[in-house]
Design a protein around this motif. Structure first.
Motif, PDB file in Angstrom:
ATOM      1  N   VAL A   1      -1.138 -13.179  -5.722  1.00  0.00           N
ATOM      2  CA  VAL A   1      -1.368 -11.512  -6.288  1.00  0.00           C
ATOM      3  C   VAL A   1      -2.305 -10.944  -4.959  1.00  0.00           C
ATOM      4  CG1 VAL A   1      -2.366 -10.055  -7.748  1.00  0.00           C
ATOM      5  CG2 VAL A   1      -1.505 -12.430  -8.632  1.00  0.00           C
TER       6      VAL A   1
ATOM      7  N   LYS B   1       2.486  -7.080 -10.469  1.00  0.00           N
ATOM      8  CA  LYS B   1       1.978  -8.361 -11.041  1.00  0.00           C
ATOM      9  C   LYS B   1       2.253  -8.394 -12.612  1.00  0.00           C
ATOM     10  CE  LYS B   1      -2.884  -6.626 -11.491  1.00  0.00           C
ATOM     11  NZ  LYS B   1      -4.166  -6.836 -11.200  1.00  0.00           N
TER      12      LYS B   1
ATOM     13  N   ARG C   1       2.471  -8.931  -6.998  1.00  0.00           N
ATOM     14  CA  ARG C   1       2.581 -10.384  -6.791  1.00  0.00           C
ATOM     15  C   ARG C   1       3.746 -10.544  -5.720  1.00  0.00           C
ATOM     16  NH1 ARG C   1       5.277 -13.974 -11.712  1.00  0.00           N
ATOM     17  NH2 ARG C   1       5.128 -15.948 -10.564  1.00  0.00           N
TER      18      ARG C   1
ATOM     19  N   TYR D   1       7.946  -8.485  -3.246  1.00  0.00           N
ATOM     20  CA  TYR D   1       6.926  -8.125  -4.112  1.00  0.00           C
ATOM     21  C   TYR D   1       7.500  -7.754  -5.278  1.00  0.00           C
ATOM     22  CZ  TYR D   1       3.719  -8.342  -0.208  1.00  0.00           C
ATOM     23  OH  TYR D   1       3.068  -8.544   1.289  1.00  0.00           O
TER      24      TYR D   1
END
Length: 797
Positions: A642, A716, A647, A713
């Motif tokens: 993270v 998250k 994330r 990415y």
């Protein structure tokens, strides 16, 4: 108007003119020239095709590597030093592949910009295509042309670059690799690309330009190709279709323009097992050579910096010649044509040979013929598809007997036209009724001037019709010879489109050919309208049409060389440990039924993760299959961390069997940032967000069993939900499945993932379950219990 008994002579003359037009479009012989080493030899080029197209050579196959090595040796043999460019590219449609381009360069004496000769050497995957036409013919044309050029010691100022590109069939990736990564790309001033979308017929020239075509049009005319076949309307239509070539990449990503040369007849062989040297028309290959040699000689000596322009020309070919004029002339020419027609109408009115009443009556047979012919052809083809459901087996939309159907509906449209003019027109008022088609053509040209710019040349035959009309109203003289003479431009310019449209766009467009036939009939009305026995000609052309329909019906089946395409896949779902057979076919045959059963069950759930295909084909039927032990890929989460609100993930998918393709999917609600696959980002990516449509992320064609590594990415808080489908093209040879061979009148369906073994599974971490330890009294007991527990741990899949 006096009686003219020469209607048979008129029809014979028109057929003769059409025959001459067709014969003059391309060479009618094969240039052997085995002793004339300084000249292009079709036989030598054909020998190259035979070697390159011995076997399928799609990206990732053993034969693909063999062909690449052969091309390097052939370039060396004619005295050129070769180089190889290799690397990954990810196109804007999510196609990832490692391409291998073969290159050579011939230095010029005073280089302005380099001339690039281009063809791709990979064949189409999935369908066992040997790629003889597409595109061994293009590679062979360049090899033979360069050999003859060097042997003749032709002087040339510009450098000549030869590029045999890779992965064109997958996503134009080899061309993208060259344009974006190779240092020679910045030197290229013009590209000449040889392609194919069929196996026969004339080769058409299509320009690729970002701005104006005026300079390229003039330079092409100056090169004096012997058999030019082209017009600006074809490129206007081409740009609207889901088709492209390597040259498209040069134009879009490198701002480099050029010429495509491609043949499209025999479309039913395109990308199929039948794309072999036996189906390649030899005179078509010769036609490619007649383009290359004069263009190579000319463009290797002109200043390629001057081939850019901002203005457009309308252009079209006539037998042995090429004509162009500025597009800015189109609207004025249309207005002038209307003015001339009105002028001659009033002259005819003054001379009492033209009446407004008869002019208006002339629209009845014309519009009636258009409406009835169009409807009969449109509905007729729909009915034929019901009578012969097997016609839907060929995804490209052109059947093996397609030319017979063109003949049937064209002659039926002619019969309908004769019938209408038999009932609503007389020979003595033909020129009154000739005004209707002339006026309709002017209206069509006025519309096309704004909506389909390349069609501006269609006003030319209208001018000849107006002049013929003017001659009549001034002299009141009728001459069959004069009428035939002034009809030639209409036959040269309009008639080829009647055949070209259904060949290029599929038989579903036959109604367009029917309407165009009636419109051409209107331009030939001074000839046909003078026939006194139009009823007899109606019956004659109706009988010819029936003959074509009978011939088409007789040849509606399949045989070796005109095979039925079918499809079969084995899909193992690792998530549920189940397997099915599935197909894209609508009409199952004995071979597919032996796996899918007599009672067809719809393919449920298999289209949730759509596999990309040219015609968006989906699975139709499925049946339960035995579960066999196919090694599943290893999924490794190399990194999972993270960073702020994001994330970061780096995932490696490695095959444990010989595989050819990975398709990766993700929940549409997931948003990807800075997405890379095997170290490369999407070409032309806007910002750092991955643009995608639906659940598809990418399609990776595997070379050398190299694993797929993705890093990206996501937010998250996003739910991680990704799937993969791993495919191998070994269904027919996999010993675990023992698939029986197809009959010789069958072949694999092209344009889809076919003859493949698929594994579908979730992309997720696999963790070993925690096994509680039994109470231990000693350290030794603890160690033994731990060993026993580890043995019970379920290994991750």
């Amino acid at each position: 108007m006096k009686k003219n008994p020469t209607s048979i002579l008129a029809v014979v003359c028109i057929l003769a003119i059409l025959g001459i037009i067709y014969a003059s479009m391309m060479p009618q012989w094969i240039s052997k020239n085995e002793e004339a080493l300084a000249e292009f030899s079709t036989e030598r080029a054909l020998n190259q095709v035979e070697i390159i197209a011995q076997k399928p050579h799609y990206v990732g196959s053993t034969n693909h590597e063999l062909v690449a090595n052969y091309l390097k040796l052939e370039l060396n043999r004619i005295g050129l030093e070769t180089s190889v460019q290799e690397g990954f590219t990810l196109n804007d449609k999510g196609l990832l592949v490692k391409s291998k381009n073969i290159l050579a360069r011939i230095k010029g004496t005073n280089n302005s910009k380099a001339l690039l000769l281009l063809s791709h050497y990979d064949s189409a995957p999935h369908s066992f295509s040997k790629g003889a036409s597409d595109d061994a013919s293009g590679v062979a044309t360049i090899l033979e042309g360069i050999r003859a050029f060097l042997y003749a010691k032709q002087p040339h100022k510009n450098d000549i670059i030869i590029l045999f590109s890779d992965a064109e069939e997958l996503g134009l990736n080899g061309a993208a690799l060259f344009v974006n990564k190779h240092p020679w790309a910045k030197d290229v001033g013009l590209v000449i690309n040889f392609e194919a979308r069929g196996s026969s017929g004339p080769s058409y020239m299509l320009m690729e330009t970002n701005k104006g075509n005026e300079a390229l049009v003039k330079e092409f005319a100056n090169a004096k190709a012997k058999y030019p076949v082209s017009n600006s309307l074809m490129y206007s239509i081409y740009k609207m279709l889901p088709n492209d070539t390597d040259l498209t990449v040069f134009r879009q990503q490198g701002n480099i323009q050029g010429f495509n040369f491609a043949f499209i007849d025999g479309h039913y062989n395109y990308h199929t097992q039948q794309d072999d040297v036996q189906h390649l028309n030899k005179t078509t290959l010769a036609h490619q050579g007649t383009y290359l040699m004069p263009l190579l000689k000319y463009f290797s000596n002109v200043d390629l910096n001057t081939t850019n322009s901002t203005s457009d020309d309308v252009y079209f070919s006539v037998p042995f010649s090429f004509i162009s004029y500025p597009f800015s002339w189109v609207l004025p020419m249309t207005i002038i044509a209307l003015g001339l027609l009105i002028l001659f109408i009033f002259i005819g009115k003054i001379k009492l040979v033209i009446t407004f009443r008869e002019i208006l009556r002339g629209f009845v047979p014309l519009l009636g013929s258009i409406v009835v012919s169009g409807l009969v052809t449109f509905l007729g083809w729909k009915i034929l598809l019901q009578i012969y459901p097997q016609y839907s087996d060929l995804l490209n939309g052109f059947t093996y007997n397609g030319h017979a159907y063109i003949g049937a509906f064209v002659t039926l449209s002619i019969a309908i036209s004769f019938a209408f003019y038999h009932h609503f027109s007389e020979a003595k008022i033909t020129m009154n009724h000739f005004v209707a088609p002339l006026l309709l053509w002017i209206i069509i040209n006025a519309f096309l001037a704004n909506s389909l710019t390349g069609a501006g040349f269609l006003i030319i035959p209208v001018y000849f019709g107006i002049l013929l009309f003017g001659i009549f109203v001034i002299t009141q003289h009728y001459s069959l010879g004069l009428n035939l003479l002034f009809s030639i431009p209409a036959l040269i310019i309009v008639a080829p489109f009647i055949v070209m449209f259904p060949i290029g766009l599929g038989l579903k467009i036959l109604f367009g050919s029917a309407i165009l036939t009636v419109l051409l009939f209107g331009l030939l009305l001074p000839v046909f309208g003078s026939f006194f026995k139009k009823g007899a000609w109606t019956m004659f052309f109706f009988a010819v049409s029936i003959g074509f329909f009978i011939s088409a019906g007789y040849h509606s089946g399949y045989e070796r060389g005109e095979a039925k395409s079918n499809s079969l896949l084995y899909v193992y779902n690792a998530n549920t440990n189940s397997a099915v057979w599935t197909t894209y076919d609508v009409n199952l045959d004995d071979w597919t039924k032996s796996y899918l059963g007599e009672k067809n069950q719809k393919a449920v759930g298999l289209n949730d993760l759509p596999l990309a295909s040219k015609y968006n084909s989906g699975f139709t039927y499925s049946a339960i299959a035995p579960v066999v032990d196919i090694p599943k890929p290893t999924i490794t989460f190399i990194k999972d961390s993270v960073v702020g609100n994001n994330r970061y993930l780096k995932i490696k998918i490695a095959p444990n069997r010989k595989v050819n393709r990975y398709d990766i999917y993700a929940n549409p609600k997931m948003t990807f940032f800075n997405f890379k696959a095997n170290g490369v980002a999407t070409a032309g990516e806007k910002g750092n967000r991955l643009e995608r449509d639906g659940s598809k992320i990418l399609c990776y064609y595997v070379v050398g069993n190299e694993p797929l590594v993705m890093d990206f990415y996501i937010n998250k808080s996003s739910l991680f939900d990704m799937d993969l489908i791993e495919s191998s093209f070994d269904l027919m040879t996999n010993p675990l499945l023992q698939i029986k061979p197809r009959s010789d009148w069958m072949m694999p369906t092209p344009f889809v993932l076919n003859d493949a073994v698929l594994i579908q599974q979730k992309i997720k971490k696999y963790t070993a379950p925690v096994v509680p330890l039994k109470p231990a009294t000693t350290a030794k007991d603890s160690i033994n219990i731990a060993k026993d527990s580890l043995k019970k741990v379920i290994k991750p899949e």
